[in-house]
Scaffold this active site. Structure first.
Site, mmCIF file in Angstrom:
data_model
loop_
_atom_site.group_PDB
_atom_site.id
_atom_site.type_symbol
_atom_site.label_atom_id
_atom_site.label_comp_id
_atom_site.label_asym_id
_atom_site.label_seq_id
_atom_site.Cartn_x
_atom_site.Cartn_y
_atom_site.Cartn_z
ATOM 1 N N ASP A 104 -6.839 -1.923 3.317
ATOM 2 C CA ASP A 104 -6.005 -3.053 3.085
ATOM 3 C C ASP A 104 -6.166 -4.406 3.620
ATOM 4 O OD1 ASP A 104 -4.223 -1.076 1.902
ATOM 5 O OD2 ASP A 104 -3.389 -0.477 3.835
ATOM 6 N N ASP B 76 0.895 -1.030 0.042
ATOM 7 C CA ASP B 76 0.004 0.010 -0.123
ATOM 8 C C ASP B 76 0.974 1.206 -0.034
ATOM 9 O OD1 ASP B 76 -2.368 1.626 0.569
ATOM 10 O OD2 ASP B 76 -1.643 1.820 2.570
#
Length: 741
Positions: free
Chosen positions: A626, A418
């Protein structure tokens, strides 16, 4: 409807080898309601999970019926101190055994001398039946349960040698020429096995140093401010919201937020951060850390089992108690090992007789087979490596939740990151506010701030930090605020329905950026994150303006990517941010592949696609969005600086926001896997080579006993080779220090 799951930790007493582990597991799994049971030889514990109907008493009864002691694990129970020094039984047994071995040693020097048969009997008997009583007791339990273990092999082998010596002594009574007796063999085997188990226990204690070190961080008392007085109270009596004072040099007693004071705090044993971290008002502190030079006043936010330290200890214990996937092979071997060894010993005895040998050497060779074939090393190879690997990783701020994550991480070929908060600081600042025609900068800011007042998103915090002090009156807060996953959020403010989020909002609403399009493109090319503010009615949606944010790349991020690439690992970045900002970060860091403007479910899909291409994927993230990708990856790696949801989903948690630790996590996994396989190799080699040698008469029982004891010690010592490991991230700690401040 969610089902209730019960979990129990049970201390098992009397296990000696991999066969014992199998028997205890089988006994536990037969208890109604048990869903999973894992037994660890190195920690001598069982972890059992099952439905709401599962109770502790039937589990304890099942273990005891299988021939082992069982009691619930009580962490606060102090170890029972022995009145005698550790290893006294080994010393006492050796004192009685050395005179029996002395004639053999003197013979090597050309001196022929031997104790009388009665003296040999007198010295060997206490060793056989007092110091070796454990083998009879545990071997009998195994035999009653129609199973076998190391203790049974040792008891059978030494009893055969001892019994043969008694027979030969009786047969030669009154005869001048006394035959060779085998008392020294049975006594030496028992002494060597006791020595091996003592050395093994000492080495195993070193593999659990991490847990003991973490438990030692727990303070017993806290200095609580109540009614204007400072009171020393037990930590168990501190409640959430209590104000605790921490003086220089003291351990922080609770998790909390600093309300007064300024000091540097040493969190090295908790986060692996080697430098003291500056703590000021509103900084988070963790129980167990050591305060430096200043007095801190801390408001308690977590106590007991909910503290960071307690959660770390649970994670490490869980990982050390779990089984690696490769352990399944060991379990399958252990299930048939002892019966096969007994069969080989019987065939050895019969084979020597059929070959025309006297029954005495045939029996001695069969005894050697029984002694050399101890499956101790086989049972210890995997758990000791897992314990050492997870322990040393925890000391340096890498928490590995389970053994499966540790074993899988060694094979990772692709790491997906990420962006925000993982590769970047995660503390963006508002760098531009551009109103649409007919709007003002102030009106855009007031609406954006009202909509985001309750949000914990980094961009929301950047807006609130920017407007602080700009407007004298308190800003109105939006109502009915809800998230638009992967897009932004919406809410009602002053009768208007407002939406704030990514360019995807514009696309879904069919809006054109109009005169702001060129400015947005320029900002994105500069690496800025652009958010759009919209007003929505039942009939139409109107563009009100845009906000641009800048987020600095972490100083250590480039080194993190470079280290992964040096390990032969491909890097991918998955972000909901715009393509321009994503591209700029990727180019600065040297990332191999970029996917921008992706929703949470898209991240998970991309991870699945990578896996479908044959890649072993690790996902690194820190946010709620996430979590799907972390769960989809082979190995999920979460930053502890992020959300609890991410940490609960991931198999590995990095206690600092330092992405260099990702490569360190893969490195310790690779080293642990190598150590584990090396331990299993030697454990198998000892038996594969030793059993045929013993069967063909090339090993006497004394040498077999020494080899068997050495095999267990060498396997555990092999695991201890992991203890000196240090993360490369330590060299970047100064660059990461500000993330913990």
């Amino acid at each position: 409807m969610a089902t209730t799951t019960h979990a129990f930790n049970i201390q098992i007493e009397g296990m000696s080898c991999a066969s014992c582990v199998m028997r205890v597991e089988k006994a536990l799994k037969k208890v109604p309601g048990v869903a999973e049971a894992q037994v660890n030889l190195a920690t001598e514990r069982a972890q059992v999970t099952g439905g709401a109907e599962l109770q502790l008493a039937p589990l304890l009864a099942a273990v005891e019926k299988a021939g082992y002691g069982a009691q619930p694990v009580v962490e606060s129970r102090p170890p029972v101190a022995s009145k005698l020094p550790s290893g006294w039984t080994v010393v006492a047994s050796a004192v009685l055994t050395v005179p029996l071995m002395l004639p053999m040693l003197l013979q090597l020097a050309g001196v022929h001398w031997m104790l009388s048969g009665l003296w040999q009997l007198a010295l060997a008997t206490p060793v056989q039946f007092w110091f070796g009583r454990h083998f009879y007791r545990e071997g009998w339990k195994a035999a009653r349960a129609a199973s076998g273990n190391m203790d049974l092999l040792v008891a059978l082998g030494t009893s055969a040698a001892y019994g043969l010596s008694i027979y030969l002594l009786w047969r030669s009574w009154g005869v001048d020429d006394m035959p060779h007796l085998y008392f020294e063999g049975s006594a030496a085997v028992i002494t060597l096995v006791l020595l091996g188990k003592w050395l093994e226990a000492r080495a195993k204690r070193q593999t659990t140093d991490a847990i003991r070190a973490l438990n030692a961080l727990r303070p017993d008392t806290a200095r609580v401010l109540r009614d204007g007085q400072v009171l020393d109270v037990p930590v168990a009596q501190v409640a959430v919201g209590d104000v605790v004072q921490v003086r220089p040099g003291e351990r922080v007693a609770v998790d909390g937020l600093v309300t007064e004071g300024r000091s540097h705090v040493d969190e090295s044993l908790i986060t692996g951060e080697s430098h003291p971290v500056l703590k000021t008002v509103d900084s988070r502190v963790t129980g167990g850390a050591i305060n430096g030079e200043g007095v801190l006043t801390v408001r308690t936010t977590a106590i007991g089992a909910e503290t960071t330290l307690a959660r770390i200890i649970r994670l490490v214990e869980s990982a050390q108690a779990g089984k690696a996937p490769i352990q399944r092979l060991v379990d399958q071997v252990a299930a048939v090992f002892v019966p096969v060894v007994l069969l080989v010993a019987a065939l050895t005895f019969a084979g020597w007789l059929l070959a025309g040998s006297d029954w005495e050497p045939a029996l001695i060779n069969a005894v050697s087979v029984l002694v050399i074939a101890c499956p101790c090393a086989l049972g210890l190879a995997t758990p000791t490596a897992i314990m050492a690997g997870t322990g040393v990783a925890a000391r340096h701020g890498i928490l590995i939740k389970d053994a499966q994550a540790l074993e899988l991480a060694h094979a990772v070929t692709t790491v997906a990151f990420d962006k925000t908060g993982t590769l970047t600081e995660g503390r963006p600042s508002l760098v531009a506010v551009l109103p649409a025609p007919g709007q003002t900068e102030a009106s855009v800011l007031v609406r954006a701030a009202g909509l985001q007042q309750a949000s914990e998103h980094p961009l929301a915090k950047a807006v609130m930090a920017h407007v602080a002090g700009l407007f004298p009156a308190a800003l109105p807060a939006a109502t009915e605020v809800s998230a638009l996953p992967g897009r932004g959020l919406q809410g009602l403010l002053g009768g208007e329905r407002l939406l704030l989020g990514s360019a995807r909002l514009l696309q879904e609403r069919g809006l054109d950026a109009g005169p702001l399009a060129e400015a947005a493109r320029r900002l994105e090319d500069e690496g800025r994150t652009v958010s759009w503010l919209l007003q929505s009615t039942e009939q139409t949606t109107v563009l009100l303006g845009l906000l641009a944010f800048g987020d600095a790349v972490k100083p250590v991020a480039r080194a993190a990517v470079a280290r992964l690439q040096a390990l032969g690992v491909r890097t991918v970045m998955l972000t909901g941010d715009n393509a321009g900002a994503a591209r700029q970060v990727a180019q600065a860091l040297g990332i191999d592949e970029v996917h921008a403007q992706v929703l949470p479910e898209d991240k998970a899909r991309i991870v699945q696609d990578l896996k479908a291409q044959g890649q072993v994927v690790a996902m690194v993230g820190d946010g709620i969005n996430d979590a799907p990708a972390l769960a989809a990856a082979d190995v999920g790696i979460a930053m502890a600086t992020g959300t609890d949801v991410a940490m609960e989903t991931a198999g590995v948690t990095l206690m600092r926001g330092n992405p260099v630790l990702v490569a360190d996590a893969l490195d310790i996994s690779r080293r642990t896997h190598t150590t584990l396989r090396r331990g299993l190799f030697w454990a198998f080699v000892y038996n594969v080579v030793g059993i045929p040698l013993a069967a063909f008469g090339l090993l006497n029982p004394v040498v077999a006993g020494a080899a068997m004891a050495f095999s267990s010690v060498s396997v555990v010592s092999n695991a201890l080779l992991l203890r000196p490991w240090r993360p490369a991230a330590a060299s970047h700690s100064e660059a990461a220090t500000e993330e913990s401040a």
